[in-house]
Design an enzyme around this catalytic site. Structure first.
Site, PDB file in Angstrom:
ATOM      1  N   ARG A   1       0.848  -1.216   0.000  1.00 51.42           N
ATOM      2  CA  ARG A   1       0.000   0.000   0.000  1.00 51.42           C
ATOM      3  C   ARG A   1       0.873   1.252   0.000  1.00 51.42           C
ATOM      4  O   ARG A   1       0.642   2.191  -0.774  1.00 51.42           O
ATOM      5  CB  ARG A   1      -0.891  -0.043   1.244  1.00 51.42           C
ATOM      6  CG  ARG A   1      -1.697   1.197   1.517  1.00 51.42           C
ATOM      7  CD  ARG A   1      -2.508   0.948   2.784  1.00 51.42           C
ATOM      8  NE  ARG A   1      -3.304   2.080   3.188  1.00 51.42           N
ATOM      9  CZ  ARG A   1      -2.873   3.038   4.004  1.00 51.42           C
ATOM     10  NH1 ARG A   1      -1.630   3.004   4.454  1.00 51.42           N
ATOM     11  NH2 ARG A   1      -3.680   4.019   4.364  1.00 51.42           N
TER      12      ARG A   1
ATOM     13  N   GLY B   1      11.839 -12.949   1.922  1.00 50.28           N
ATOM     14  CA  GLY B   1      12.926 -13.412   2.789  1.00 50.28           C
ATOM     15  C   GLY B   1      14.214 -13.654   2.016  1.00 50.28           C
ATOM     16  O   GLY B   1      14.370 -13.168   0.882  1.00 50.28           O
ATOM     17  N   ASP B   2      15.107 -14.449   2.593  1.00 48.89           N
ATOM     18  CA  ASP B   2      16.452 -14.566   1.992  1.00 48.89           C
ATOM     19  C   ASP B   2      16.442 -15.132   0.568  1.00 48.89           C
ATOM     20  O   ASP B   2      17.156 -14.630  -0.311  1.00 48.89           O
ATOM     21  CB  ASP B   2      17.417 -15.346   2.905  1.00 48.89           C
ATOM     22  CG  ASP B   2      16.859 -16.685   3.339  1.00 48.89           C
ATOM     23  OD1 ASP B   2      15.695 -16.988   2.983  1.00 48.89           O
ATOM     24  OD2 ASP B   2      17.570 -17.436   4.020  1.00 48.89           O
ATOM     25  N   GLY B   3      15.606 -16.139   0.308  1.00 50.72           N
ATOM     26  CA  GLY B   3      15.534 -16.709  -1.046  1.00 50.72           C
ATOM     27  C   GLY B   3      15.056 -15.657  -2.050  1.00 50.72           C
ATOM     28  O   GLY B   3      15.605 -15.526  -3.157  1.00 50.72           O
ATOM     29  N   SER B   4      14.075 -14.896  -1.660  1.00 47.06           N
ATOM     30  CA  SER B   4      13.507 -13.863  -2.549  1.00 47.06           C
ATOM     31  C   SER B   4      14.520 -12.756  -2.785  1.00 47.06           C
ATOM     32  O   SER B   4      14.619 -12.214  -3.899  1.00 47.06           O
ATOM     33  CB  SER B   4      12.251 -13.267  -1.917  1.00 47.06           C
ATOM     34  OG  SER B   4      11.409 -14.296  -1.475  1.00 47.06           O
TER      35      SER B   4
ATOM     36  N   ASP C   1      11.103 -15.197  10.407  1.00 47.73           N
ATOM     37  CA  ASP C   1      12.294 -15.824  10.999  1.00 47.73           C
ATOM     38  C   ASP C   1      13.280 -14.793  11.546  1.00 47.73           C
ATOM     39  O   ASP C   1      14.120 -15.114  12.384  1.00 47.73           O
ATOM     40  CB  ASP C   1      13.006 -16.699   9.962  1.00 47.73           C
ATOM     41  CG  ASP C   1      12.087 -17.767   9.378  1.00 47.73           C
ATOM     42  OD1 ASP C   1      11.086 -18.092  10.047  1.00 47.73           O
ATOM     43  OD2 ASP C   1      12.365 -18.258   8.278  1.00 47.73           O
TER      44      ASP C   1
ATOM     45  N   ARG D   1      12.724 -21.599  10.943  1.00 46.38           N
ATOM     46  CA  ARG D   1      13.655 -22.315  10.050  1.00 46.38           C
ATOM     47  C   ARG D   1      14.965 -22.588  10.792  1.00 46.38           C
ATOM     48  O   ARG D   1      14.925 -23.275  11.800  1.00 46.38           O
ATOM     49  CB  ARG D   1      13.883 -21.500   8.775  1.00 46.38           C
ATOM     50  CG  ARG D   1      14.136 -22.351   7.541  1.00 46.38           C
ATOM     51  CD  ARG D   1      14.314 -21.491   6.331  1.00 46.38           C
ATOM     52  NE  ARG D   1      13.060 -20.994   5.819  1.00 46.38           N
ATOM     53  CZ  ARG D   1      12.312 -21.634   4.925  1.00 46.38           C
ATOM     54  NH1 ARG D   1      12.702 -22.788   4.445  1.00 46.38           N
ATOM     55  NH2 ARG D   1      11.180 -21.141   4.501  1.00 46.38           N
TER      56      ARG D   1
HETATM   57  O1  F6P Z   1      10.478 -18.665   6.424  1.00 50.62           O
HETATM   58  C1  F6P Z   1       9.244 -18.501   7.044  1.00 50.62           C
HETATM   59  C2  F6P Z   1       8.690 -19.821   7.487  1.00 50.62           C
HETATM   60  O2  F6P Z   1       7.447 -19.595   8.115  1.00 50.62           O
HETATM   61  C3  F6P Z   1       9.599 -20.664   8.370  1.00 50.62           C
HETATM   62  O3  F6P Z   1       9.599 -20.233   9.706  1.00 50.62           O
HETATM   63  C4  F6P Z   1       9.022 -22.036   8.169  1.00 50.62           C
HETATM   64  O4  F6P Z   1       9.974 -23.052   8.399  1.00 50.62           O
HETATM   65  C5  F6P Z   1       8.634 -22.021   6.703  1.00 50.62           C
HETATM   66  O5  F6P Z   1       8.459 -20.652   6.350  1.00 50.62           O
HETATM   67  C6  F6P Z   1       7.376 -22.779   6.381  1.00 50.62           C
HETATM   68  O6  F6P Z   1       7.221 -22.752   5.000  1.00 50.62           O
HETATM   69  P1  F6P Z   1       5.869 -23.188   4.272  1.00 50.62           P
HETATM   70  O7  F6P Z   1       4.866 -22.088   4.502  1.00 50.62           O
HETATM   71  O8  F6P Z   1       6.262 -23.299   2.836  1.00 50.62           O
HETATM   72  O9  F6P Z   1       5.424 -24.467   4.890  1.00 50.62           O
END
Ligand code: F6P
Length: 319
Positions: free
Chosen positions: A21, A102-105, A127, A171
């Protein structure tokens, strides 16, 4: 810059809507068009997007999750997928991109930046494992969700003289576990960053038990072990009746806290201003209360290092 894109990627969290937003309204106020890609990088690859108007983002500030939806895209991990993403951005006239995730993105955002796309990242993950920001989006709301649940469990634990092992998300990070242990007065936090000693845990609980305090809360970070094993160890060592609760995805949803609404609003605004100022390949963050900005290249190879002291505090207070 005449037209920018926004997407939310990876695990959702509360506060993403506030960011969308804010970024949309900041851009529109600066005369810049905005498109929102649905389901993260997957939407970019499919050409699935909407033109964002100020009305499009009305009524979303107080909602958890992400109204653009989110996903983890396998295709985007490939070189061909990324080339297609760059082509699509050119085809749609999108000159800059804001990636909330997050980190992957953020790694994906860095890859696009290296291919010449002006990108700004916004850290969003319950996380709180992203370096160069004190807090990521969604962490505060998740902690509030956790303490609400743990407080409820404490009532039933004390009514039945039970020890509860409560598993929280994170995680490979123990941030949520350590912080929620401090905030709920839990007896023990088990996190992946610090070696866990079952004898130490049982001794502490035995001392408590012998003093007549016959219930206990142990918060377990999901990356640090199996809740049922720990509960069984405690039962065998002390004779405590034990129960396990896995909080799961409950932690990720719900109306964003004031902190996350403000953080998302500040991050969204700063991300647009940075793009328009010609900054690129960076992530906005919160550093000692101020908005800061760090190269994505540095962010993705760095580890967050602020946990030790707070975990120690959770140990001192749990005795
Ligand atoms: O990275 C965020 C998170 O919520 C982690 O804490 C958890 O391990 C994971 O994503 C769960 O992923 P999904 O929603 O794909 O099950």
């Amino acid at each position: 810059m005449k037209r920018i894109g926004i997407l939310t990627s990876g695990g959702d969290c509360s506060g993403m809507n506030a960011t969308i937003r804010s970024a949309t309204r900041t851009a529109l106020a600066r005369g810049v068009q905005v498109v929102g890609f649905r389901k993260g990088y997957a939407g970019l690859l499919k050409g699935d997007f909407i033109e964002m108007t100020t009305r499009e983002v009305a009524g979303i500030l107080h909602r958890g999750g992400t109204f653009l939806q989110s996903a983890r895209s396998e295709e985007f991990r490939t070189v061909l997928g990324r080339e297609k993403a760059v082509r699509h951005l050119q085809d749609y006239g999108v000159e800059g991109l804001i990636v909330i995730g997050g980190d992957g993105s953020l790694n994906g955002a860095l890859a696009l930046h290296k291919m010449g796309v002006p990108v700004i990242g916004v850290p969003a993950s319950i996380d709180n494992d992203i370096a160069f920001t004190d807090m990521a989006l969604g962490v505060d709301t998740a902690l509030n969700n956790i303490i609400y649940a743990v407080d409820c469990i404490k009532d039933t634990a004390s009514s039945h003289d039970r020890a509860f092992v409560i598993e929280v998300m994170g995680r490979n990070s123990g941030y949520l576990a350590s912080m929620s242990a401090i905030a709920t007065g839990a007896e023990y936090a088990i996190i992946p960053e610090v070696e866990y000693d079952v004898a130490d845990l049982c001794n502490q609980l035995r001392r408590r038990y012998e003093e007549g305090r016959s219930n206990a809360i142990i918060i377990l970070a999901e990356g640090a072990g199996r809740a049922q094993n720990i509960a069984d160890n405690i039962k065998d060592a002390i004779g405590f009746e034990t129960r396990v609760t896995v909080l799961g995805h409950y932690q990720r949803g719900g109306a964003p806290s004031v902190f996350d609404r403000l953080l998302g609003s500040r991050f969204g605004n700063a991300a647009v201003e940075q793009l328009l100022a010609g900054e690129m390949g960076k992530m906005v963050g919160l550093c000692c209360g101020e908005i800061c900005s760090t190269l994505l290249e540095t962010v993705v190879v760095s580890e967050k290092t602020t946990l030790d002291e707070l975990h120690e505090l959770s140990k001192i207070l749990g005795i």
